[in-house]
Enzyme design. Sequence first.
Site, PDB file in Angstrom:
ATOM      1  N   SER A  31       0.879  -1.223   0.102  1.00  0.00           N
ATOM      2  CA  SER A  31       0.037  -0.080  -0.142  1.00  0.00           C
ATOM      3  C   SER A  31       0.880   1.202  -0.042  1.00  0.00           C
ATOM      4  CB  SER A  31      -0.843  -0.103   1.120  1.00  0.00           C
ATOM      5  OG  SER A  31      -1.493   1.528   1.400  1.00  0.00           O
ATOM      6  N   TYR A  78      -3.660  -1.442   9.659  1.00  0.00           N
ATOM      7  CA  TYR A  78      -3.388  -1.582   8.253  1.00  0.00           C
ATOM      8  C   TYR A  78      -1.935  -0.960   7.550  1.00  0.00           C
ATOM      9  CZ  TYR A  78      -4.277  -1.217   3.369  1.00  0.00           C
ATOM     10  OH  TYR A  78      -4.178  -1.552   1.933  1.00  0.00           O
TER      11      TYR A  78
END
Length: 248
Positions: A135, A148
């Site tokens: 990410s 996350y």
Amino acid sequence: MGKMDGRVVIVTGAARGQGEQEARLFAAEGADVVLTDVLDARGEDLAGELGARYRRLDVRREDDWRRVVEETARDHGRVDGLVNNAGVLRFGRLVDTSAAEFAEVMEVNQVGCFLGIRTVAPVLADGGTIVNTASCTALTGMAAVGAYTASKHAVLGLTRVAALELAPRGIRVNAVCPGAVDTPMVDPGGAPSAERDAHYRRLVPLGRMGRAEEVARLALFLSCEDSSYITGQPFVIDGGWLAGVRTG
């Protein structure tokens, strides 16, 4: 001639979102794709549409990984690639995140990626590829997604270590680092809203969220000979989000 002709690739989280688009594109480029997920009905339907195979895989479970890899090697005679796409996203301030929720995110995103690399690498054909879904938060901090962000930093670290260790066999390991992509994971509560779209028009230099098929094209590039001299690298695909500070 497709860019993936003759290659056998396992894609995790393939029932929808980025994984679905990766499975579609890889199959269109000639790969024998093994779709894996825990969303069995969606996965089976997509596999049937693509003429591919579906295998149930909870990426947190070692036994599931062993079974999928063994069945793939048995059915196809080889494994040439892995796309570690499966992941979860939870929103909330770090100080409001429970230990159980933090552990859940890490188990799917980090441990799942680790188990995939560890299980597939020994049977992966020399010259094979692994693409891990990290990410843009693997390269920076982001408020409200602490678990996350931590998990994706870990994925990038695993990518670099695996690239170093597997390079003698010609196996390349890279990471895609998407920004905000329009998938069900980003909108778990339902349909996208005009307010959300306006938010990303302001936030992202290119003025919109990314599309899953755009990420799939990057995963394809990293899985074919077009990227034959690239390994151990993060590839940001975020519409310019991380490019720097805008003053207006």
